[in-house]
Design a protein around this motif. Structure first.
Motif, PDB file in Angstrom:
ATOM      1  N   GLN A 116       0.828  -1.204   0.000  1.00  0.00           N
ATOM      2  CA  GLN A 116       0.000   0.000   0.000  1.00  0.00           C
ATOM      3  C   GLN A 116       0.863   1.255   0.000  1.00  0.00           C
ATOM      4  N   LEU A 117       1.945   1.248   0.755  1.00  0.00           N
ATOM      5  CA  LEU A 117       2.852   2.397   0.784  1.00  0.00           C
ATOM      6  C   LEU A 117       3.474   2.620  -0.592  1.00  0.00           C
ATOM      7  N   PHE A 118       3.926   1.549  -1.207  1.00  0.00           N
ATOM      8  CA  PHE A 118       4.516   1.656  -2.546  1.00  0.00           C
ATOM      9  C   PHE A 118       3.502   2.194  -3.549  1.00  0.00           C
ATOM     10  N   LEU A 119       2.296   1.650  -3.536  1.00  0.00           N
ATOM     11  CA  LEU A 119       1.273   2.079  -4.493  1.00  0.00           C
ATOM     12  C   LEU A 119       0.890   3.539  -4.296  1.00  0.00           C
ATOM     13  N   LEU A 120       0.757   3.954  -3.050  1.00  0.00           N
ATOM     14  CA  LEU A 120       0.407   5.349  -2.768  1.00  0.00           C
ATOM     15  C   LEU A 120       1.456   6.307  -3.337  1.00  0.00           C
ATOM     16  N   ILE A 121       2.730   6.003  -3.066  1.00  0.00           N
ATOM     17  CA  ILE A 121       3.785   6.911  -3.524  1.00  0.00           C
ATOM     18  C   ILE A 121       3.945   6.829  -5.041  1.00  0.00           C
ATOM     19  N   TYR A 122       3.924   5.618  -5.577  1.00  0.00           N
ATOM     20  CA  TYR A 122       4.195   5.465  -7.011  1.00  0.00           C
ATOM     21  C   TYR A 122       3.065   6.038  -7.858  1.00  0.00           C
ATOM     22  N   LEU A 123       1.826   5.724  -7.508  1.00  0.00           N
ATOM     23  CA  LEU A 123       0.704   6.234  -8.298  1.00  0.00           C
ATOM     24  C   LEU A 123       0.563   7.736  -8.150  1.00  0.00           C
ATOM     25  N   SER A 124       0.878   8.260  -6.978  1.00  0.00           N
ATOM     26  CA  SER A 124       0.877   9.719  -6.805  1.00  0.00           C
ATOM     27  C   SER A 124       1.962  10.360  -7.661  1.00  0.00           C
ATOM     28  N   ILE A 139       3.205   9.137 -10.648  1.00  0.00           N
ATOM     29  CA  ILE A 139       3.011   9.064 -12.100  1.00  0.00           C
ATOM     30  C   ILE A 139       1.637   9.542 -12.560  1.00  0.00           C
ATOM     31  N   LEU A 140       0.637   9.558 -11.643  1.00  0.00           N
ATOM     32  CA  LEU A 140      -0.694  10.045 -12.021  1.00  0.00           C
ATOM     33  C   LEU A 140      -0.906  11.486 -11.577  1.00  0.00           C
ATOM     34  N   ASP A 141      -0.534  11.804 -10.324  1.00  0.00           N
ATOM     35  CA  ASP A 141      -0.652  13.183  -9.849  1.00  0.00           C
ATOM     36  C   ASP A 141       0.572  14.023 -10.178  1.00  0.00           C
ATOM     37  N   LYS A 142       1.669  13.338 -10.519  1.00  0.00           N
ATOM     38  CA  LYS A 142       2.948  13.964 -10.886  1.00  0.00           C
ATOM     39  C   LYS A 142       3.719  14.511  -9.686  1.00  0.00           C
ATOM     40  N   LYS A 143       3.038  15.087  -8.719  1.00  0.00           N
ATOM     41  CA  LYS A 143       3.761  15.776  -7.657  1.00  0.00           C
ATOM     42  C   LYS A 143       4.194  14.869  -6.512  1.00  0.00           C
ATOM     43  N   GLY A 144       3.575  13.698  -6.370  1.00  0.00           N
ATOM     44  CA  GLY A 144       3.908  12.818  -5.264  1.00  0.00           C
ATOM     45  C   GLY A 144       2.916  12.963  -4.126  1.00  0.00           C
ATOM     46  N   ILE A 145       3.320  12.536  -2.919  1.00  0.00           N
ATOM     47  CA  ILE A 145       2.409  12.549  -1.769  1.00  0.00           C
ATOM     48  C   ILE A 145       3.160  12.994  -0.521  1.00  0.00           C
ATOM     49  N   SER A 146       2.484  13.734   0.334  1.00  0.00           N
ATOM     50  CA  SER A 146       3.127  14.270   1.528  1.00  0.00           C
ATOM     51  C   SER A 146       3.168  13.241   2.646  1.00  0.00           C
ATOM     52  N   SER A 147       4.069  13.475   3.615  1.00  0.00           N
ATOM     53  CA  SER A 147       4.164  12.588   4.786  1.00  0.00           C
ATOM     54  C   SER A 147       2.872  12.604   5.579  1.00  0.00           C
ATOM     55  N   GLU A 148       2.241  13.788   5.669  1.00  0.00           N
ATOM     56  CA  GLU A 148       1.006  13.903   6.433  1.00  0.00           C
ATOM     57  C   GLU A 148      -0.111  13.058   5.830  1.00  0.00           C
ATOM     58  N   LEU A 149      -0.228  13.076   4.495  1.00  0.00           N
ATOM     59  CA  LEU A 149      -1.294  12.312   3.859  1.00  0.00           C
ATOM     60  C   LEU A 149      -1.007  10.805   3.934  1.00  0.00           C
ATOM     61  N   LEU A 150       0.270  10.437   3.846  1.00  0.00           N
ATOM     62  CA  LEU A 150       0.630   9.027   4.018  1.00  0.00           C
ATOM     63  C   LEU A 150       0.195   8.534   5.392  1.00  0.00           C
ATOM     64  N   THR A 151       0.499   9.328   6.392  1.00  0.00           N
ATOM     65  CA  THR A 151       0.149   8.957   7.760  1.00  0.00           C
ATOM     66  C   THR A 151      -1.360   8.848   7.926  1.00  0.00           C
ATOM     67  N   GLU A 152      -2.078   9.818   7.365  1.00  0.00           N
ATOM     68  CA  GLU A 152      -3.538   9.828   7.485  1.00  0.00           C
ATOM     69  C   GLU A 152      -4.172   8.608   6.833  1.00  0.00           C
ATOM     70  N   LEU A 153      -3.624   8.199   5.672  1.00  0.00           N
ATOM     71  CA  LEU A 153      -4.240   7.092   4.929  1.00  0.00           C
ATOM     72  C   LEU A 153      -3.847   5.716   5.449  1.00  0.00           C
ATOM     73  N   LEU A 154      -2.641   5.587   6.025  1.00  0.00           N
ATOM     74  CA  LEU A 154      -2.154   4.260   6.414  1.00  0.00           C
ATOM     75  C   LEU A 154      -2.061   4.042   7.916  1.00  0.00           C
ATOM     76  N   TRP A 155      -1.870   5.096   8.703  1.00  0.00           N
ATOM     77  CA  TRP A 155      -1.662   4.903  10.157  1.00  0.00           C
ATOM     78  C   TRP A 155      -2.508   5.868  10.983  1.00  0.00           C
ATOM     79  N   SER A 156      -3.716   6.105  10.535  1.00  0.00           N
ATOM     80  CA  SER A 156      -4.581   7.062  11.236  1.00  0.00           C
ATOM     81  C   SER A 156      -5.011   6.548  12.607  1.00  0.00           C
ATOM     82  N   ASP A 157      -4.901   5.236  12.826  1.00  0.00           N
ATOM     83  CA  ASP A 157      -5.330   4.655  14.097  1.00  0.00           C
ATOM     84  C   ASP A 157      -4.243   4.701  15.168  1.00  0.00           C
ATOM     85  N   LYS A 158      -3.082   5.274  14.848  1.00  0.00           N
ATOM     86  CA  LYS A 158      -1.960   5.294  15.795  1.00  0.00           C
ATOM     87  C   LYS A 158      -1.693   6.709  16.269  1.00  0.00           C
ATOM     88  N   SER A 159      -0.961   6.798  17.404  1.00  0.00           N
ATOM     89  CA  SER A 159      -0.572   8.113  17.913  1.00  0.00           C
ATOM     90  C   SER A 159       0.408   8.760  16.946  1.00  0.00           C
TER      91      SER A 159
END
Length: 842
Positions: free
Chosen positions: A631-639, A641-661
């Motif tokens: 999931q981490l690889f897909l999020l970064i890679y698709l962001s 090549i499709l969004d061009k700009k990539g993905i921020s650390s904050e959004l990665l955390t929100e999408l994959l580890w929102s249940d943690k401190s």
């Protein structure tokens, strides 16, 4: 039988008289493979170019040759040793694995010129490299170049060296003794004196322990030779596999992948790399029929298992390894050793002939996907009933049917006989026409199930054997289609023929130009390789120029005597085990061809149809990605090549580890980012994970293949009103036929990526479909659109119209009915446009 075989071989040898000394065909392997550290010192290869007299130079010595290095069996050794006047050595030495010098030229007692791999742009293995040595006696100047990169030096103490002895590899010459041999293959050794060509050893054809140059037939002596051209003469055992419960063997059209199908598992043999992968079925199993009731569907990349007792085709999805059914019975076969193929234009299984219950058959059987019954046409008035025939493609519309064993009445007890007749079968009309029949002076034989069309389409190859004997052997034969030709190649493969317990087949890996022979007896499968095109021994034998006609006739006589002696010896000792080397089964990952990647091994990221990741050696490393890493690889890679700009650390955390401190999420993110970085380094040195203090991105160059990135480039080209080449169009259709991105990943963020990419792909496919008038192409594009958008009624209409205009009315109706079924299941309502109305709208 053996007397008639000897007579046949003698007649055959006479027919080859005028071939002796003929030029080798194009595309042949050439070169001398040197035994190196993989064997003991006494068995290492030597090529002595001056066994009888030294090489005399007047003005300037120019020595150049082609060389290919191989890794893995020792790296240090001499390429050549040269001895000049007054015993001055001039040696080219290698240490391919050294971190300092990799090649150095020794003159006298010192190393005077050296090369590093980095001078050449990196280590070069398994590719031809050009090396050139130039020595100017008057100046004492030495020049050494590798792939055009040159280094020079002048040695005043070494002038006027004009007579030389020269040995490549191992040397037994006094004052030049050597047993350290570079792991190499050589060809095209040329020696000039200034502008005058003195010697030219191509190292293609050869004699027994001798090879002649092409200028004046100077002899060179060879010890422990491994000639590359001999791969066109001899079979080599490549694999031995033991697999209980084998039901049959089939292959892809190009034979890059061969499938050994068992009741509980499947083995995939990659004929390019020699790798074997073993897979257990995740659901179901094939029909447990023992008469090889299997075909490979090249359109859907499925293996189809069939039974003549039912119309249900049992399909194996080669991505999920799930069969559509789990049958537990199969009636006693009534069509043993029938021949079969998958007819892609009609999407049907086609079989011919077979034997069962004391009766030979000549029925042409077809089963379309989704049909209500098998179609059977009795062709006995055109082709006498038989089994053990051979079938091969003649062109896109016709196949060849050759030979077999049967009887005119079909009754096993009334006049059974061998057939040597050749027919063409039209796949659309189902008409069979006789082409020709071999003459009577042939030994008794039956062919194997497969026939391989020659490059010029004037003949075909198959394996033949005497089915009357248990202890028999397979030999490669070439049989003319439009000309009188029956050629049997000398080397053979042991084969124990026990009718219903054994099977053999012949395949051609077109990308590697390699013939593959497979024998199966109960649970034992043996695989052999032979370079293509095949050669007779006489075609690879070098005869010194200027040989008289009498010498040539004497040579033919000697060859004839040797062959006859070989037959007699074989008769006495045929029960002895074959001495060819074999290797054990070594399960390895699946082939890239099967998974739809490029044929060359390359680092690859495949997303369409499911995530598959291969490193630069072609090894599947997808399993090293845990669910979180995927999931981490897909999020970064698709962001990226499709969004061009990539993905921020904050959004990665929100999408994959929102249940943690916050601290735990940051630690999890950092640990997994580090793991991803290590995996990407393993994938390719040209693929990088970057962070610019704002966004994470995964970037790579075109040495890493990505099906999504490739498709996006082609989509953009179409949207820019540019025309795709045929290769590009096929690639886009191949990619889109796999379906959406990673269908097994079901998350909200993934759904958005899928929707965006699918929309772009559908737009491009609609552009393609409206630009072409080719109904075959329209059908393919429609299939891709419907794969991505199953309810696209415009694609359905164009597909049905094209099939109807191609005369495939039944397929058009089947496609319409399937669409209506899917429409009802998905939307809960009936599709309102009737079939006739749909066609009239077009």
């Amino acid at each position: 039988m053996y007397v008639s075989k000897i007579k046949f071989l003698l007649l055959f040898l006479v027919s080859q008289l005028f071939w002796i000394g003929a030029e080798a065909q194009t595309g042949l392997n050439s070169g001398l493979h040197f035994n190196s550290h993989e064997v003991i010192q006494d068995e290492r290869t030597s090529l002595d170019l001056t066994p009888n007299e030294p090489l005399s130079i007047k003005e300037k010595l120019i020595l150049d040759f082609d060389i290919r290095f191989r890794p893995g069996d020792g790296y240090y050794g001499y390429i050549f040793k040269m001895l000049g006047k007054e015993s001055v050595p001039i040696d080219l030495v290698s240490n391919l694995a050294s971190e300092t010098e990799n090649f150095w030229l020794v003159v006298g007692d010192q190393s005077v010129l050296s090369f590093y791999w980095k001078d050449l742009g990196g280590a070069i293995y398994n590719e031809w490299v050009k090396i050139k040595l130039v020595y100017t006696p008057e100046l004492g100047e030495f020049s050494l170049s590798i792939n055009g990169i040159e280094k020079k030096t002048t040695l005043k103490d070494f002038t006027k060296l004009k007579d030389f002895q020269l040995v490549f590899g191992s040397s037994k010459v006094p004052e030049m003794l050597n047993s350290d041999v570079c792991p190499m293959t050589l060809k095209n050794i040329r020696i000039h004196d200034a502008d005058v060509l003195l010697r030219n050893w191509e190292l293609k054809k050869h004699g027994n322990g001798l090879v002649y140059d092409e200028v004046k037939t100077y002899e060179a002596e060879v010890r422990f030779a491994n000639w590359e051209i001999d791969k066109h003469i001899y079979w080599r055992k490549n694999k031995k596999i033991v697999m209980p419960g084998i039901l049959g063997i089939t292959s892809t059209p190009s034979s890059d992948s061969i499938f050994i199908v068992g009741l509980d598992q499947l083995k995939l043999y990659n004929t390019t790399s020699g790798e074997i992968a073993t897979f257990s079925y995740q659901y179901g199993n094939p029909f447990p029929c023992l008469d090889n009731n299997l075909v490979y569907n090249s359109l859907t990349r499925e293996i189809w298992s069939y039974s003549f007792d039912t119309v249900a085709i049992n399909k194996l999805d080669l991505k999920t390894f799930k069969w559509t059914a789990a049958p537990d019975t199969c009636p006693e076969p009534d069509l043993w050793h029938h021949i079969r193929l998958y007819n892609a234009p009609e999407n049907e299984i086609m079989t011919f002939g077979g034997y069962g219950h004391y009766t030979y058959k000549s029925n042409l059987m077809t089963l379309k996907d989704g049909a209500n019954s098998w179609d059977s046409i009795n062709k006995s008035s055109q082709v006498p009933p038989r089994y053990l025939s051979s079938m091969g493609w003649l062109d896109d519309q016709k196949v060849l049917i050759f030979g077999g064993y049967g009887s005119p009445s079909g009754n096993q007890g009334i006049n059974p006989q061998h057939y040597y007749d050749l027919y063409s079968l039209d796949l659309q009309s189902k008409n069979i026409e006789k082409i020709r029949e071999l003459k009577d002076n042939v030994p008794p034989f039956t062919p194997v199930a497969n026939a391989i069309l020659s490059e010029d389409k004037s003949s075909f190859y198959t394996l033949i054997h005497n089915n009357i004997n248990y202890n028999t052997h397979l030999q490669l034969a070439e049989i003319g289609i439009s000309k009188e030709l029956f050629r049997v190649y000398e080397d053979s493969i042991p084969y124990n023929f026990l009718d219903t317990k054994s099977w053999a087949g012949l395949f051609l890996n077109t990308s590697k130009s390699t013939l593959i022979a497979i024998t199966q007896s109960d649970s034992l499968v043996e695989i052999f390789q032979h370079a293509y095109p095949p050669l007779l021994k006489s075609e690879a034998t070098q005869i010194a120029k200027g040989s008289t006609g009498i010498t040539r006739l004497l040579y033919i006589f000697i060859v004839a005597v040797l062959i006859i002696a070989g037959i007699i010896a074989y008769r006495k000792y045929r029960k002895q085990p074959n001495p060819l080397n074999s290797t054990d089964d070594n399960p390895l990952p699946p082939t890239t061809e099967l998974l739809g990647l490029q044929e060359n091994k390359t680092a690859s990221i495949i997303l369409m149809g499911g995530l598959q990741i291969y490193d630069s050696s072609g090894t599947d490393i997808t399993g090293q990605f845990t669910p979180t890493l995927k999931q981490l690889f897909l999020l970064i890679y698709l962001s990226s090549i499709l969004d061009k700009k990539g993905i921020s650390s904050e959004l990665l955390t929100e999408l994959l580890w929102s249940d943690k401190s916050a601290t735990s999420a940051r630690n999890n993110r950092n640990v997994n980012i580090s793991k991803i970085r290590l995996l990407l380094e393993k994938l390719s040195s040209n693929l990088h994970l970057t962070h610019d203090n704002t966004f994470w991105k995964i970037e790579h160059d075109q040495t890493v293949y990505s099906d999504v990135l490739d498709s996006l480039k082609l989509v953009q080209k179409l949207k820019s009103n540019l025309k795709l080449t045929e290769v590009e169009a096929n690639r886009l259709l191949r990619n889109s036929a796999e379906g959406s991105i990673c269908p097994s990943v079901q998350t909200d963020w993934m759904d958005q990526f899928k929707a965006d990419f699918t929309a772009q792909l559908l737009d491009a496919l609609m552009i393609m479909i409206h630009r072409t008038q080719d109904h075959q192409q329209i059908t393919r594009i429609s299939d891709s659109i419907l794969k991505l958008d199953p309810l696209n009624d415009e694609a359905l209409k164009m597909k049905c119209l094209s099939l109807f205009k191609l005369g495939k009315k039944g397929q058009a109706l089947s496609a319409y009915n399937q669409f209506c079924k899917d429409y009802s299941n998905m939307l809960g309502q009936e599709f309102e446009i009737e079939f006739s109305v749909l066609l009239n709208e077009g």
